[in-house]
Design a protein around this motif. Structure first.
Motif, PDB file in Angstrom:
ATOM      1  N   ILE A 134       0.882  -1.168   0.000  1.00  0.00           N
ATOM      2  CA  ILE A 134       0.000   0.000   0.000  1.00  0.00           C
ATOM      3  C   ILE A 134       0.915   1.211   0.000  1.00  0.00           C
ATOM      4  N   GLU A 135       0.599   2.204  -0.830  1.00  0.00           N
ATOM      5  CA  GLU A 135       1.348   3.452  -0.794  1.00  0.00           C
ATOM      6  C   GLU A 135       0.394   4.622  -0.587  1.00  0.00           C
ATOM      7  N   ALA A 136       0.924   5.686  -0.017  1.00  0.00           N
ATOM      8  CA  ALA A 136       0.111   6.874   0.239  1.00  0.00           C
ATOM      9  C   ALA A 136       0.993   8.111   0.153  1.00  0.00           C
ATOM     10  N   PHE A 137       0.384   9.219  -0.220  1.00  0.00           N
ATOM     11  CA  PHE A 137       1.067  10.506  -0.169  1.00  0.00           C
ATOM     12  C   PHE A 137       0.760  11.119   1.191  1.00  0.00           C
ATOM     13  N   GLY A 138       1.765  11.195   2.044  1.00  0.00           N
ATOM     14  CA  GLY A 138       1.541  11.757   3.361  1.00  0.00           C
ATOM     15  C   GLY A 138       1.657  13.271   3.345  1.00  0.00           C
ATOM     16  N   SER A 139       1.057  13.888   4.336  1.00  0.00           N
ATOM     17  CA  SER A 139       1.191  15.333   4.514  1.00  0.00           C
ATOM     18  C   SER A 139       2.155  15.577   5.667  1.00  0.00           C
ATOM     19  N   ALA A 140       3.324  16.126   5.352  1.00  0.00           N
ATOM     20  CA  ALA A 140       4.330  16.388   6.378  1.00  0.00           C
ATOM     21  C   ALA A 140       3.988  17.628   7.200  1.00  0.00           C
ATOM     22  N   VAL A 162       9.407   6.184   1.106  1.00  0.00           N
ATOM     23  CA  VAL A 162      10.161   5.669  -0.039  1.00  0.00           C
ATOM     24  C   VAL A 162      10.612   6.794  -0.977  1.00  0.00           C
ATOM     25  N   ARG A 163       9.945   7.932  -0.900  1.00  0.00           N
ATOM     26  CA  ARG A 163      10.416   9.104  -1.655  1.00  0.00           C
ATOM     27  C   ARG A 163      10.175  10.343  -0.795  1.00  0.00           C
ATOM     28  N   PRO A 164      11.213  10.842  -0.145  1.00  0.00           N
ATOM     29  CA  PRO A 164      11.061  11.978   0.771  1.00  0.00           C
ATOM     30  C   PRO A 164      10.643  13.253   0.043  1.00  0.00           C
ATOM     31  N   HIS A 165       9.975  14.111   0.765  1.00  0.00           N
ATOM     32  CA  HIS A 165       9.607  15.435   0.256  1.00  0.00           C
ATOM     33  C   HIS A 165       9.261  16.295   1.458  1.00  0.00           C
ATOM     34  N   HIS A 166       9.537  17.594   1.376  1.00  0.00           N
ATOM     35  CA  HIS A 166       9.281  18.464   2.527  1.00  0.00           C
ATOM     36  C   HIS A 166       7.797  18.609   2.839  1.00  0.00           C
ATOM     37  N   SER A 167       6.936  18.367   1.854  1.00  0.00           N
ATOM     38  CA  SER A 167       5.494  18.495   2.086  1.00  0.00           C
ATOM     39  C   SER A 167       4.729  17.191   1.860  1.00  0.00           C
ATOM     40  N   PHE A 168       5.068  16.461   0.774  1.00  0.00           N
ATOM     41  CA  PHE A 168       4.267  15.301   0.377  1.00  0.00           C
ATOM     42  C   PHE A 168       5.124  14.055   0.152  1.00  0.00           C
ATOM     43  N   PRO A 169       5.692  13.485   1.216  1.00  0.00           N
ATOM     44  CA  PRO A 169       6.467  12.261   1.043  1.00  0.00           C
ATOM     45  C   PRO A 169       5.562  11.119   0.568  1.00  0.00           C
TER      46      PRO A 169
END
Length: 205
Positions: A134-140, A162-169
């Motif tokens: 399962i994958e999801a776009f999290g809200s940091a 699995v793919r870092p991002h300052h807002s939407f990992p």
């Protein structure tokens, strides 16, 4: 206290909160979503989306009931059915995964372990259907109920970035990580839900 997670259908769509029944954030691409809202048709578009996914792919959500009262829900589908997912800087969702789109739980039932049980129930469903993750776009930067799940919450129920991002990992939960994990899923379901109904989206995110 009786608890059930029932597959989402057009019949129990009415048990979702009104703002969620009228939200097509994930179900349409940004341009089409804005057009549906301007035309006053988001509820119709939501019903059409659920109907199409049920016919073509199968169960795409669960509604949580406590003592026959709806207290939460979860929505999930392969990324091909989730146009908005392609607009994120950390897209696309991996081809072997299903996207956890959104989930919601009444505030008075948060902290009771239902969020973890929801994720485990979805995992069990997808394992049976042959998916790996399962994958999801999290809200940091999550501060209030919205269409994205808080990244911290996803981490707390077993997801890894699995793919870092300052807002939407982009975050991922491996469904076949270990035998003991699957046994824990079964035990949690047995203890907390009793019996999950056979096939026929926590806080709002």
């Amino acid at each position: 206290m009786g608890r059930q997670l029932v597959p989402l259908t057009l019949d129990n769509l009415k048990d979702l909160p009104g703002r969620c029944r009228a939200c097509v954030f994930w179900e349409l691409d940004p341009v089409s979503g804005e057009a549906a809202v301007r035309a006053g048709r988001p509820e119709v578009e939501k019903e059409s989306w659920i109907s199409a996914v049920l016919l073509e792919w199968g169960s795409c959500g669960r509604v949580v009931y406590v003592d026959d009262r709806p207290v939460g829900f979860v929505l999930y589908a392969p990324p091909a059915y989730v146009p908005r997912s392609f607009a994120f800087p950390t897209s696309p969702v991996s081809p072997d995964a299903v996207q956890l789109m959104t989930a919601w739980m009444r505030p008075e039932h948060q902290g009771e372990g239902l969020g973890r049980v929801i994720v485990q129930t979805v995992a069990k469903d997808l394992l049976r259907r042959g998916f790996k993750a399962i994958e999801a776009f999290g809200s940091a930067r999550w501060t209030e109920p919205a269409c994205l799940l808080p990244a911290d919450h996803l981490l707390s129920v077993g997801f890894k970035t699995v793919r870092p991002h300052h807002s939407f990992p982009r975050m991922r939960l491996e469904l076949r990580s270990t035998v003991s994990w699957r046994e824990d899923v079964e035990r949690a379901l047995d203890q907390l839900l009793g019996a999950v109904q056979k096939d026929p989206v926590l806080r709002p995110l």
